[in-house]
Enzyme design. Structure first.
Site, PDB file in Angstrom:
ATOM      1  CG  ASP A  67      -7.871  11.118   6.388  1.00 52.77           C
ATOM      2  OD1 ASP A  67      -8.879  11.506   5.744  1.00 52.77           O
ATOM      3  OD2 ASP A  67      -6.853  10.667   5.842  1.00 52.77           O
TER       4      ASP A  67
ATOM      5  CB  VAL B 160       1.937   0.301   3.774  1.00 51.40           C
ATOM      6  CG1 VAL B 160       1.715  -0.774   4.842  1.00 51.40           C
ATOM      7  CG2 VAL B 160       1.435   1.651   4.269  1.00 51.40           C
TER       8      VAL B 160
ATOM      9  N   GLY C 108       0.819  -1.207   0.000  1.00 52.29           N
ATOM     10  CA  GLY C 108       0.000   0.000   0.000  1.00 52.29           C
ATOM     11  C   GLY C 108       0.846   1.247   0.000  1.00 52.29           C
TER      12      GLY C 108
ATOM     13  N   GLY D 188       0.560   5.467   1.454  1.00 49.25           N
ATOM     14  CA  GLY D 188      -0.145   6.553   2.116  1.00 49.25           C
ATOM     15  C   GLY D 188       0.364   7.884   1.617  1.00 49.25           C
ATOM     16  N   GLY D 189      -0.175   8.969   2.193  1.00 45.72           N
ATOM     17  CA  GLY D 189       0.230  10.287   1.750  1.00 45.72           C
ATOM     18  C   GLY D 189       1.684  10.587   2.060  1.00 45.72           C
TER      19      GLY D 189
ATOM     20  CE  LYS E  40       2.177   6.271   6.598  1.00 43.80           C
ATOM     21  NZ  LYS E  40       1.001   6.943   7.204  1.00 43.80           N
TER      22      LYS E  40
END
Length: 389
Positions: free
Chosen positions: A127, A23, A16, A18-19, A38
């Site tokens: 969020d 990940v 994955g 993220g901003g 992360k």
């Protein structure tokens, strides 16, 4: 074999993005288990300060996925979390479309339970959205979600890391007061939870702006098609444009939800149970359920950014244990209808847990004095930046 970070975490495959970072699925050599790691992609002081805030969060709750440990290596840093294999709520909706009301009640109750624990620590998530709500791969058994991604969360009273007129979060899940520039507060998270519930029941992203306009024009609007009136009574309260007219706490919303759930009709005979699949996929060659299959010396650090094509944007594991399950989950032994049951007793807030120890890994021996100096410099720059806010 994968590349090794900080002498401890062997990066297996990207799962994955993220901003602020990518990940990875990683093998923790010390704890001998797979974890989600992360990795910070940007090295500027602003992003490092956000990273430090997120990794410092320690909330031990079955419906919260918070960082567990961190490490540094050369010019990169990472923190780790439990590995969660069922994807996100977005995956579930992608597989099934609108979800049954009773199933939605269980998910909303668990989300509110997680938010209650987060808010009890004085933290505003900021969020809450389907992509940040991860699922265990429970098959057709009782679903189990975990609220994740605290990258832009903040404690009430902490200085902002952005300009005061800059709205942080995901468009479409902002509360009206966020758009107006109000200080981050718990009711904004509850508004987003209401939008998530509506998304689960309708299978489509709600139009928050249109909902606010309907409230302004008609008071509490009628329930959308397919949303039972008792459940809409709870969701509409969460979605009220005025934060003073929403539930005061996530725990209060859970109690109202438990009462509403008792008024819902039983599942229809023959209704297809919702199944939460394993979304991670098989381990790459050289890795098995017990970790790396072939002993090899760790190659030097210096991995590049992960490939553009990612798998599911999130991970999953059993929150009751720290183990990682590669095998498909066993079929539920109780009827699917029972797995969706929600009672007032279940909505009672859990007893406070003792604070979990940080679980912070000691700095690896290879971290040089130069790295420590650079880290101190970054924090000095960050501290200076905070004085400018």
């Amino acid at each position: 074999m994968g590349e090794v970070f900080g002498g401890r975490y062997e990066l297996v495959d990207p799962i994955g993005r993220g901003g602020a970072g990518a990940v990875w699925r990683a093998w923790d050599r010390r704890r001998r288990k797979y974890v989600a790691a992360k990795v910070l992609l940007q090295g500027d002081s602003h992003m490092l300060l956000r990273f430090v805030r997120e990794q410092a969060l320690r909330i031990d709750h079955p419906h919260v996925l918070a960082p567990a440990s961190w490490a540094a290596d050369d010019d990169k840093v990472l923190f780790t979390m439990d590995l969660v294999a069922g994807g996100s709520l977005a995956h579930v909706i992608g597989d099934y479309g609108p979800l049954p009301p009773r199933f939605t009640c269980v998910l909303l109750d668990q989300l509110l339970s997680g938010l209650a624990a987060v808010h009890a620590e004085g933290v505003v998530h900021r969020d809450v959205k389907p992509a940040n709500i991860l699922m265990e791969a429970t098959g057709t058994g009782r679903p189990h979600l975990r609220l994740s991604d605290f990258g832009i969360s903040m404690r009430k009273g902490e200085p902002r890391l952005t300009e005061t007129d800059y709205v942080v979060g995901t468009p479409g899940y902002f509360a009206p007061e966020q758009l107006a520039g109000a200080e981050p507060d718990f009711p904004a998270d509850l508004f987003a939870a209401g939008l998530v519930a509506l998304y689960l029941l309708t299978g489509a992203k709600p139009d928050a702006r249109a909902l606010v306009e309907r409230f302004a024009a008609h008071g509490t609007p009628d329930a959308p098609e397919g949303v039972p009136a008792p459940l809409w009574g709870v969701i509409s309260n969460l979605l009220h444009p005025d934060p003073d007219n929403r539930f005061r706490t996530a725990t209060g919303a859970r109690k109202a939800l438990a009462e509403a759930a008792q008024l819902l009709p039983e599942a229809a005979a023959g209704e297809e149970p919702v199944e939460v699949f394993d979304q991670l996929g098989p381990l790459p060659a050289g890795f098995g359920p017990q970790g790396p299959e072939i002993a090899a010396s760790a190659p030097p650090m210096g991995f590049g950014p992960p490939p553009a094509a990612y798998g599911p944007s999130e991970p999953a594991a059993d929150p009751g244990t720290s183990g990682f399950h590669l095998a498909p989950p066993a079929a539920a032994t109780a009827p699917a209808q029972a797995a969706y049951a929600l009672t007032a007793a279940q909505a009672t807030p859990p007893a406070p847990r003792a604070a979990r120890s940080g679980g912070i890994a000691p700095p690896p021996a290879k971290v040089t004095a130069g790295l420590l100096t650079a880290a101190l410099l970054c924090f000095a720059v960050g501290a200076w930046a905070l004085t400018r806010l």
